[in-house]
Design an enzyme around this catalytic site. Structure first.
Site, PDB file in Angstrom:
ATOM      1  N   SER A   1      34.874  43.471  41.214  1.00 10.28           N
ATOM      2  CA  SER A   1      35.890  42.413  41.272  1.00 10.28           C
ATOM      3  C   SER A   1      37.161  42.927  40.608  1.00 10.28           C
ATOM      4  O   SER A   1      37.723  43.917  41.066  1.00 10.28           O
ATOM      5  CB  SER A   1      35.373  41.131  40.623  1.00 10.28           C
ATOM      6  OG  SER A   1      36.316  40.081  40.767  1.00 10.28           O
ATOM      7  N   THR A   2      37.592  42.326  39.517  1.00 12.93           N
ATOM      8  CA  THR A   2      38.836  42.716  38.863  1.00 12.93           C
ATOM      9  C   THR A   2      38.824  44.200  38.506  1.00 12.93           C
ATOM     10  O   THR A   2      37.929  44.671  37.818  1.00 12.93           O
ATOM     11  CB  THR A   2      39.043  41.888  37.582  1.00 12.93           C
ATOM     12  OG1 THR A   2      38.870  40.506  37.882  1.00 12.93           O
ATOM     13  CG2 THR A   2      40.430  42.120  37.007  1.00 12.93           C
TER      14      THR A   2
ATOM     15  N   HIS B   1      35.517  41.402  45.552  1.00  6.65           N
ATOM     16  CA  HIS B   1      36.173  40.101  45.642  1.00  6.65           C
ATOM     17  C   HIS B   1      37.614  40.320  46.093  1.00  6.65           C
ATOM     18  O   HIS B   1      38.421  40.896  45.362  1.00  6.65           O
ATOM     19  CB  HIS B   1      36.156  39.402  44.282  1.00  6.65           C
ATOM     20  CG  HIS B   1      34.785  39.049  43.815  1.00  6.65           C
ATOM     21  ND1 HIS B   1      34.502  38.782  42.486  1.00  6.65           N
ATOM     22  CD2 HIS B   1      33.605  38.924  44.478  1.00  6.65           C
ATOM     23  CE1 HIS B   1      33.209  38.497  42.366  1.00  6.65           C
ATOM     24  NE2 HIS B   1      32.653  38.583  43.565  1.00  6.65           N
TER      25      HIS B   1
ATOM     26  N   MET C   1      35.436  40.360  36.628  1.00  2.00           N
ATOM     27  CA  MET C   1      35.402  39.158  35.807  1.00  2.00           C
ATOM     28  C   MET C   1      34.284  38.243  36.277  1.00  2.00           C
ATOM     29  O   MET C   1      34.039  38.111  37.474  1.00  2.00           O
ATOM     30  CB  MET C   1      36.756  38.461  35.930  1.00  2.00           C
ATOM     31  CG  MET C   1      36.903  37.141  35.209  1.00  2.00           C
ATOM     32  SD  MET C   1      38.612  36.535  35.355  1.00  2.00           S
ATOM     33  CE  MET C   1      38.805  36.396  37.136  1.00  2.00           C
TER      34      MET C   1
ATOM     35  N   ASP D   1      29.111  37.364  38.817  1.00  2.00           N
ATOM     36  CA  ASP D   1      28.617  37.642  40.167  1.00  2.00           C
ATOM     37  C   ASP D   1      28.058  39.063  40.250  1.00  2.00           C
ATOM     38  O   ASP D   1      28.703  40.014  39.810  1.00  2.00           O
ATOM     39  CB  ASP D   1      29.744  37.470  41.181  1.00  2.00           C
ATOM     40  CG  ASP D   1      29.249  37.504  42.623  1.00  2.00           C
ATOM     41  OD1 ASP D   1      28.127  37.013  42.865  1.00  2.00           O
ATOM     42  OD2 ASP D   1      29.985  38.011  43.482  1.00  2.00           O
TER      43      ASP D   1
END
Length: 358
Positions: free
Chosen positions: A166-167, A192, A285, A288
């Site tokens: 993600s991030t 993401h 972050m 997940d």
């Protein structure tokens, strides 16, 4: 938040007075943040950074007097700080935003749609989450990585590498993929990312790695040396079809507030590939992927997590480590080599863990 628990200081940079006002109002709602200034162009931003010493910056790409990417490149060279890009959801905007992430921006989100009030609350929540993560992030320059040679012959049609992030993940995935040789097992990725950005991201990875990278299509076979990336706003799952793996796309509800969700991908890989898979959970972050990585481990797969020191945000991999879902925790630069070593093991997790990467 900083160690003194004072509010994170945010500088908003955008050429639109309306967007500056809206972002300021949304950010100032949060008790743990305060907008200390709003700049209309990079020159204005440069002076306000010197005067106000903000903790995190929101930055538009298209601005007068100086391009946002030029400003970001100079900023990261002279005064590195966490930056969240606020960009338009266009194809050109996607390419520029991915370039901004390569230059060191922590994360991005689209510009708010000021005429759609009902979506503003969700937007505000997303904005504040990203700013909080950015304020704690560790931006750093990432290297280009030479592909790792396969140590032994791998039955690549039976092996599968599943990756989630993600991030900070777009650049972490680049580093991982650049470390894989052309004859690596098939790779499936959930990052993401919003609709409109995933195709541009896949094309960027196709140009920058030695692999064949594409946005996943429903029914697409997962082939050796190929990488399938989940489309924005669709879950990616893997099914077994004889000796082959096949991509399945789903419009099912978000999981952990995300679609695509890493948990959805990892759980499907646990069922379809079991001990023939290697799961890799990288910077991001939230939580997940942690539960799905645990499902892969329980199914006999090898599981790897990126370490805290090299993660932009150690949320997702940190949660996996906390739950005991990651069999090994490694720096970003060693994940590709380790994944290949695990994929080369004849009997999956049982035999692979005796070959710890030094």
């Amino acid at each position: 938040m900083t160690t003194t628990q004072r509010p994170a200081r945010v500088l908003v940079v955008d050429d639109s007075a309306l967007i500056r006002q809206l972002l300021t109002e949304l950010i100032d709602r949060a008790p743990d943040m305060e907008v200390v200034g709003a700049a209309r162009d990079p020159y204005d931003a440069r002076e306000q950074i010197k005067a106000l010493n903000p903790d995190v910056l929101t930055l538009d790409v298209e601005m007068p007097k100086m391009d946002g990417l030029v400003f970001l490149r100079n900023l990261m060279r002279l005064r590195p700080m966490p930056v969240v890009m606020v960009s338009s959801l266009t194809r050109e905007g996607a390419d520029e935003t991915l370039e901004a992430l390569a230059l060191g921006a922590v994360d991005f989100l689209p510009k708010p749609q000021v005429d759609i009030a009902e979506g503003l609350e969700a937007y505000a929540e997303d904005l504040l989450d990203k700013l909080r993560a950015a304020a704690r992030a560790r931006p750093r320059a990432l290297p280009d990585v030479r592909p790792t040679a396969m140590r032994r012959r791998v039955r690549t049609t039976e092996r599968l590498l599943a990756v989630g992030a993600s991030t900070g993940g777009t650049e972490a995935i680049r580093v991982f993929l650049q470390g894989l040789p052309r004859n690596c097992p098939g790779v499936v990725v959930t990052q993401h990312i919003p609709p409109g950005f995933s195709a541009a991201f896949a094309e960027r990875m196709n140009r920058q790695t030695g692999l064949v990278v594409s946005e996943a299509q429903d029914g697409q076979r997962v082939l050796p040396g190929h990488v399938c990336i989940a489309p924005g706003d669709r879950h990616l799952e893997i099914e077994r079809d004889g000796a082959r793996y096949v991509c399945r796309l789903s419009d099912a509800p978000p999981v952990n507030r995300h679609r695509p969700s890493v948990d959805v991908l990892f759980r499907s890989v646990a069922v379809a590939a079991g001990p023939r898979a290697v799961g890799v959970l990288m910077t991001g972050m939230g939580v997940d992927g942690a539960e799905g990585l645990g499902a892969m481990l329980a199914a006999g797969a090898d599981t790897l997590a990126q370490d805290e020191a090299t993660s932009v945000v150690w949320g997702m991999p940190g949660e996996a480590v906390h739950r005991g879902a990651a069999a090994e925790v490694l720096p970003l630069e060693r994940l590709a080599e380790a994944a290949l070593a695990r994929a080369s093991a004849e009997e999956g997790r049982g035999g692979a863990h005796h070959e710890r990467t030094a």
